[in-house]
Write a protein that holds these residues in place. Structure first.
Motif, PDB file in Angstrom:
ATOM      1  N   MET A  61      17.368 -44.895   0.705  1.00 33.42           N
ATOM      2  CA  MET A  61      18.105 -43.643   0.728  1.00 33.42           C
ATOM      3  C   MET A  61      17.997 -42.989   2.105  1.00 33.42           C
ATOM      4  SD  MET A  61      17.368 -40.140  -1.446  1.00 33.42           S
ATOM      5  CE  MET A  61      15.745 -39.983  -0.719  1.00 33.42           C
ATOM      6  N   LEU A  62      16.808 -42.995   2.685  1.00 32.93           N
ATOM      7  CA  LEU A  62      16.598 -42.343   3.972  1.00 32.93           C
ATOM      8  C   LEU A  62      17.303 -43.060   5.117  1.00 32.93           C
ATOM      9  CD1 LEU A  62      12.855 -41.372   3.503  1.00 32.93           C
ATOM     10  CD2 LEU A  62      14.827 -39.804   3.626  1.00 32.93           C
ATOM     11  N   ARG A  63      17.629 -44.328   4.945  1.00 39.50           N
ATOM     12  CA  ARG A  63      18.421 -45.036   5.962  1.00 39.50           C
ATOM     13  C   ARG A  63      19.870 -44.556   5.936  1.00 39.50           C
ATOM     14  NH1 ARG A  63      14.944 -49.376   4.535  1.00 39.50           N
ATOM     15  NH2 ARG A  63      16.369 -50.196   2.967  1.00 39.50           N
ATOM     16  N   GLU A  64      20.330 -44.065   4.797  1.00 42.63           N
ATOM     17  CA  GLU A  64      21.722 -43.627   4.629  1.00 42.63           C
ATOM     18  C   GLU A  64      21.912 -42.134   4.869  1.00 42.63           C
ATOM     19  OE1 GLU A  64      24.279 -45.703   3.976  1.00 42.63           O
ATOM     20  OE2 GLU A  64      22.842 -47.355   4.116  1.00 42.63           O
ATOM     21  N   SER A  65      20.938 -41.313   4.476  1.00 41.53           N
ATOM     22  CA  SER A  65      21.108 -39.862   4.594  1.00 41.53           C
ATOM     23  C   SER A  65      19.742 -39.186   4.632  1.00 41.53           C
ATOM     24  CB  SER A  65      21.902 -39.325   3.402  1.00 41.53           C
ATOM     25  OG  SER A  65      21.166 -39.463   2.210  1.00 41.53           O
ATOM     26  N   ARG A  66      19.761 -37.926   5.022  1.00 46.98           N
ATOM     27  CA  ARG A  66      18.536 -37.144   4.999  1.00 46.98           C
ATOM     28  C   ARG A  66      18.720 -35.998   4.014  1.00 46.98           C
ATOM     29  NH1 ARG A  66      16.559 -32.764   8.658  1.00 46.98           N
ATOM     30  NH2 ARG A  66      14.663 -32.220   7.578  1.00 46.98           N
ATOM     31  N   PRO A  67      18.169 -36.118   2.822  1.00 49.24           N
ATOM     32  CA  PRO A  67      18.336 -35.071   1.817  1.00 49.24           C
ATOM     33  C   PRO A  67      17.505 -33.838   2.161  1.00 49.24           C
ATOM     34  CG  PRO A  67      16.796 -36.700   1.042  1.00 49.24           C
ATOM     35  CD  PRO A  67      17.347 -37.228   2.353  1.00 49.24           C
ATOM     36  N   THR A  68      17.861 -32.723   1.578  1.00 56.03           N
ATOM     37  CA  THR A  68      17.056 -31.511   1.710  1.00 56.03           C
ATOM     38  C   THR A  68      16.218 -31.286   0.459  1.00 56.03           C
ATOM     39  OG1 THR A  68      18.878 -30.182   0.885  1.00 56.03           O
ATOM     40  CG2 THR A  68      18.676 -30.404   3.288  1.00 56.03           C
ATOM     41  N   PRO A  93       6.974 -29.372   1.894  1.00 54.29           N
ATOM     42  CA  PRO A  93       8.356 -29.044   1.557  1.00 54.29           C
ATOM     43  C   PRO A  93       9.189 -28.529   2.728  1.00 54.29           C
ATOM     44  CG  PRO A  93       7.027 -27.150   1.090  1.00 54.29           C
ATOM     45  CD  PRO A  93       6.098 -28.214   1.656  1.00 54.29           C
ATOM     46  N   GLU A  94       8.640 -28.504   3.935  1.00 54.57           N
ATOM     47  CA  GLU A  94       9.355 -27.895   5.060  1.00 54.57           C
ATOM     48  C   GLU A  94      10.710 -28.540   5.328  1.00 54.57           C
ATOM     49  OE1 GLU A  94       6.235 -28.943   5.079  1.00 54.57           O
ATOM     50  OE2 GLU A  94       4.950 -27.253   5.688  1.00 54.57           O
ATOM     51  N   ASP A  95      10.776 -29.883   5.265  1.00 58.54           N
ATOM     52  CA  ASP A  95      12.025 -30.604   5.526  1.00 58.54           C
ATOM     53  C   ASP A  95      12.743 -31.009   4.244  1.00 58.54           C
ATOM     54  OD1 ASP A  95      11.546 -30.564   8.344  1.00 58.54           O
ATOM     55  OD2 ASP A  95      10.188 -32.265   8.110  1.00 58.54           O
ATOM     56  N   VAL A  96      11.977 -31.394   3.241  1.00 59.86           N
ATOM     57  CA  VAL A  96      12.543 -31.883   1.982  1.00 59.86           C
ATOM     58  C   VAL A  96      11.706 -31.342   0.823  1.00 59.86           C
ATOM     59  CG1 VAL A  96      13.158 -33.922   0.612  1.00 59.86           C
ATOM     60  CG2 VAL A  96      13.255 -34.034   3.116  1.00 59.86           C
ATOM     61  N   SER A  97      12.358 -30.714  -0.153  1.00 63.70           N
ATOM     62  CA  SER A  97      11.680 -30.312  -1.385  1.00 63.70           C
ATOM     63  C   SER A  97      11.691 -31.487  -2.351  1.00 63.70           C
ATOM     64  CB  SER A  97      12.399 -29.118  -2.034  1.00 63.70           C
ATOM     65  OG  SER A  97      12.143 -27.938  -1.316  1.00 63.70           O
ATOM     66  N   VAL A  98      10.601 -31.655  -3.101  1.00 61.47           N
ATOM     67  CA  VAL A  98      10.484 -32.767  -4.047  1.00 61.47           C
ATOM     68  C   VAL A  98      10.051 -32.224  -5.407  1.00 61.47           C
ATOM     69  CG1 VAL A  98       9.258 -34.911  -4.598  1.00 61.47           C
ATOM     70  CG2 VAL A  98       9.908 -34.416  -2.225  1.00 61.47           C
ATOM     71  N   PRO A 112       1.822 -33.093  -0.882  1.00 63.19           N
ATOM     72  CA  PRO A 112       1.301 -31.856  -1.467  1.00 63.19           C
ATOM     73  C   PRO A 112       1.345 -31.912  -2.994  1.00 63.19           C
ATOM     74  CG  PRO A 112       3.569 -31.523  -0.814  1.00 63.19           C
ATOM     75  CD  PRO A 112       3.201 -32.921  -0.395  1.00 63.19           C
ATOM     76  N   PRO A 113       0.641 -30.983  -3.656  1.00 66.07           N
ATOM     77  CA  PRO A 113       0.721 -30.937  -5.123  1.00 66.07           C
ATOM     78  C   PRO A 113       2.178 -30.869  -5.570  1.00 66.07           C
ATOM     79  CG  PRO A 113      -1.036 -29.529  -4.337  1.00 66.07           C
ATOM     80  CD  PRO A 113      -0.262 -29.979  -3.111  1.00 66.07           C
ATOM     81  N   LEU A 114       2.522 -31.674  -6.568  1.00 60.10           N
ATOM     82  CA  LEU A 114       3.922 -31.905  -6.940  1.00 60.10           C
ATOM     83  C   LEU A 114       4.462 -30.861  -7.920  1.00 60.10           C
ATOM     84  CD1 LEU A 114       6.343 -33.899  -6.743  1.00 60.10           C
ATOM     85  CD2 LEU A 114       5.375 -35.053  -8.755  1.00 60.10           C
ATOM     86  N   THR A 115       5.582 -30.236  -7.538  1.00 57.93           N
ATOM     87  CA  THR A 115       6.365 -29.435  -8.473  1.00 57.93           C
ATOM     88  C   THR A 115       6.993 -30.417  -9.452  1.00 57.93           C
ATOM     89  OG1 THR A 115       6.811 -27.691  -6.871  1.00 57.93           O
ATOM     90  CG2 THR A 115       8.367 -27.909  -8.706  1.00 57.93           C
ATOM     91  N   THR A 116       6.948 -30.110 -10.735  1.00 55.83           N
ATOM     92  CA  THR A 116       7.384 -31.081 -11.732  1.00 55.83           C
ATOM     93  C   THR A 116       7.869 -30.386 -12.998  1.00 55.83           C
ATOM     94  OG1 THR A 116       6.692 -33.114 -12.885  1.00 55.83           O
ATOM     95  CG2 THR A 116       5.055 -31.381 -12.689  1.00 55.83           C
ATOM     96  N   ALA A 158      10.129 -25.515  -1.544  1.00 54.45           N
ATOM     97  CA  ALA A 158      10.129 -24.300  -0.734  1.00 54.45           C
ATOM     98  C   ALA A 158      11.543 -23.750  -0.650  1.00 54.45           C
ATOM     99  CB  ALA A 158       9.606 -24.601   0.670  1.00 54.45           C
ATOM    100  N   ALA A 159      11.629 -22.493  -0.307  1.00 54.43           N
ATOM    101  CA  ALA A 159      12.921 -21.862  -0.080  1.00 54.43           C
ATOM    102  C   ALA A 159      13.576 -22.505   1.140  1.00 54.43           C
ATOM    103  CB  ALA A 159      12.749 -20.361   0.139  1.00 54.43           C
TER     104      ALA A 159
END
Length: 162
Positions: A61-68, A93-98, A112-116, A158-159
């Motif tokens: 996925m990261l070779r094709e696009s950079r998600p936020t 989360p600064e570049d990508v929220s997971v 970091p600790p995972l939002t889930t 992150a916001a």
């Protein structure tokens, strides 16, 4: 905290699409995005619920696009995603929220600790068995209340940065 919206957001592997959970998760995610009038990113690939497949699919996925923002089908796949993001030099989360799904006991200890999303599988199993028993007893219109999932916010979201 909220996820970064927009066309760069991506949905990574939902797990095997031929399974009920993968298909239902994809439908639910798509409905939520459509309700908010957001563009629907393309599904990059399917995983198999493992950290390894989360890692491999996320690298592709990261070779094709950079998600936020990325919503992984389960916490195991999110763990693989976190590694792929780290190797790509992206910060969570600064570049990508997971966000993951399942709230594994280890999820609070990911880096970091995972939002889930936490699903009470014990209660779900109890209600399922109660429903099966009612149907077997002849109650053809039997139903049980849904088990509502809980959103567990930790440090992987992150916001948006403006």
């Amino acid at each position: 905290p909220r996820l970064r919206p927009g066309p760069a957001s991506a949905l990574p592997p939902p797990g095997p699409a031929d399974g009920l959970a993968g298909a239902a998760g994809s439908r639910g995610w798509r409905m939520a995005v459509e309700e908010r009038a957001q563009p629907i990113p393309g599904l990059m690939a399917e995983g198999d619920w493992s950290s390894r497949s989360g890692y491999e699919v996320s690298r592709a996925m990261l070779r094709e696009s950079r998600p936020t923002a990325v919503f992984a089908a389960n916490d195991q796949m999110a763990l693989g995603l976190l590694r792929a993001l780290h190797e790509a030099g992206l910060r969570v989360p600064e570049d990508v929220s997971v966000v993951g799904f399942d709230d594994l006991p280890e999820s609070g200890y990911f880096e970091p600790p995972l939002t889930t999303v936490r699903q009470d599988f014990e209660k779900l199993g109890q209600r399922t068995m109660a429903l099966v028993l009612r149907v077997l007893a002849g109650e053809h219109d039997a139903s049980v209340p849904l088990v509502e999932p809980q959103f567990v916010v930790r440090s992987s979201t992150a916001a948006p940065v403006r």
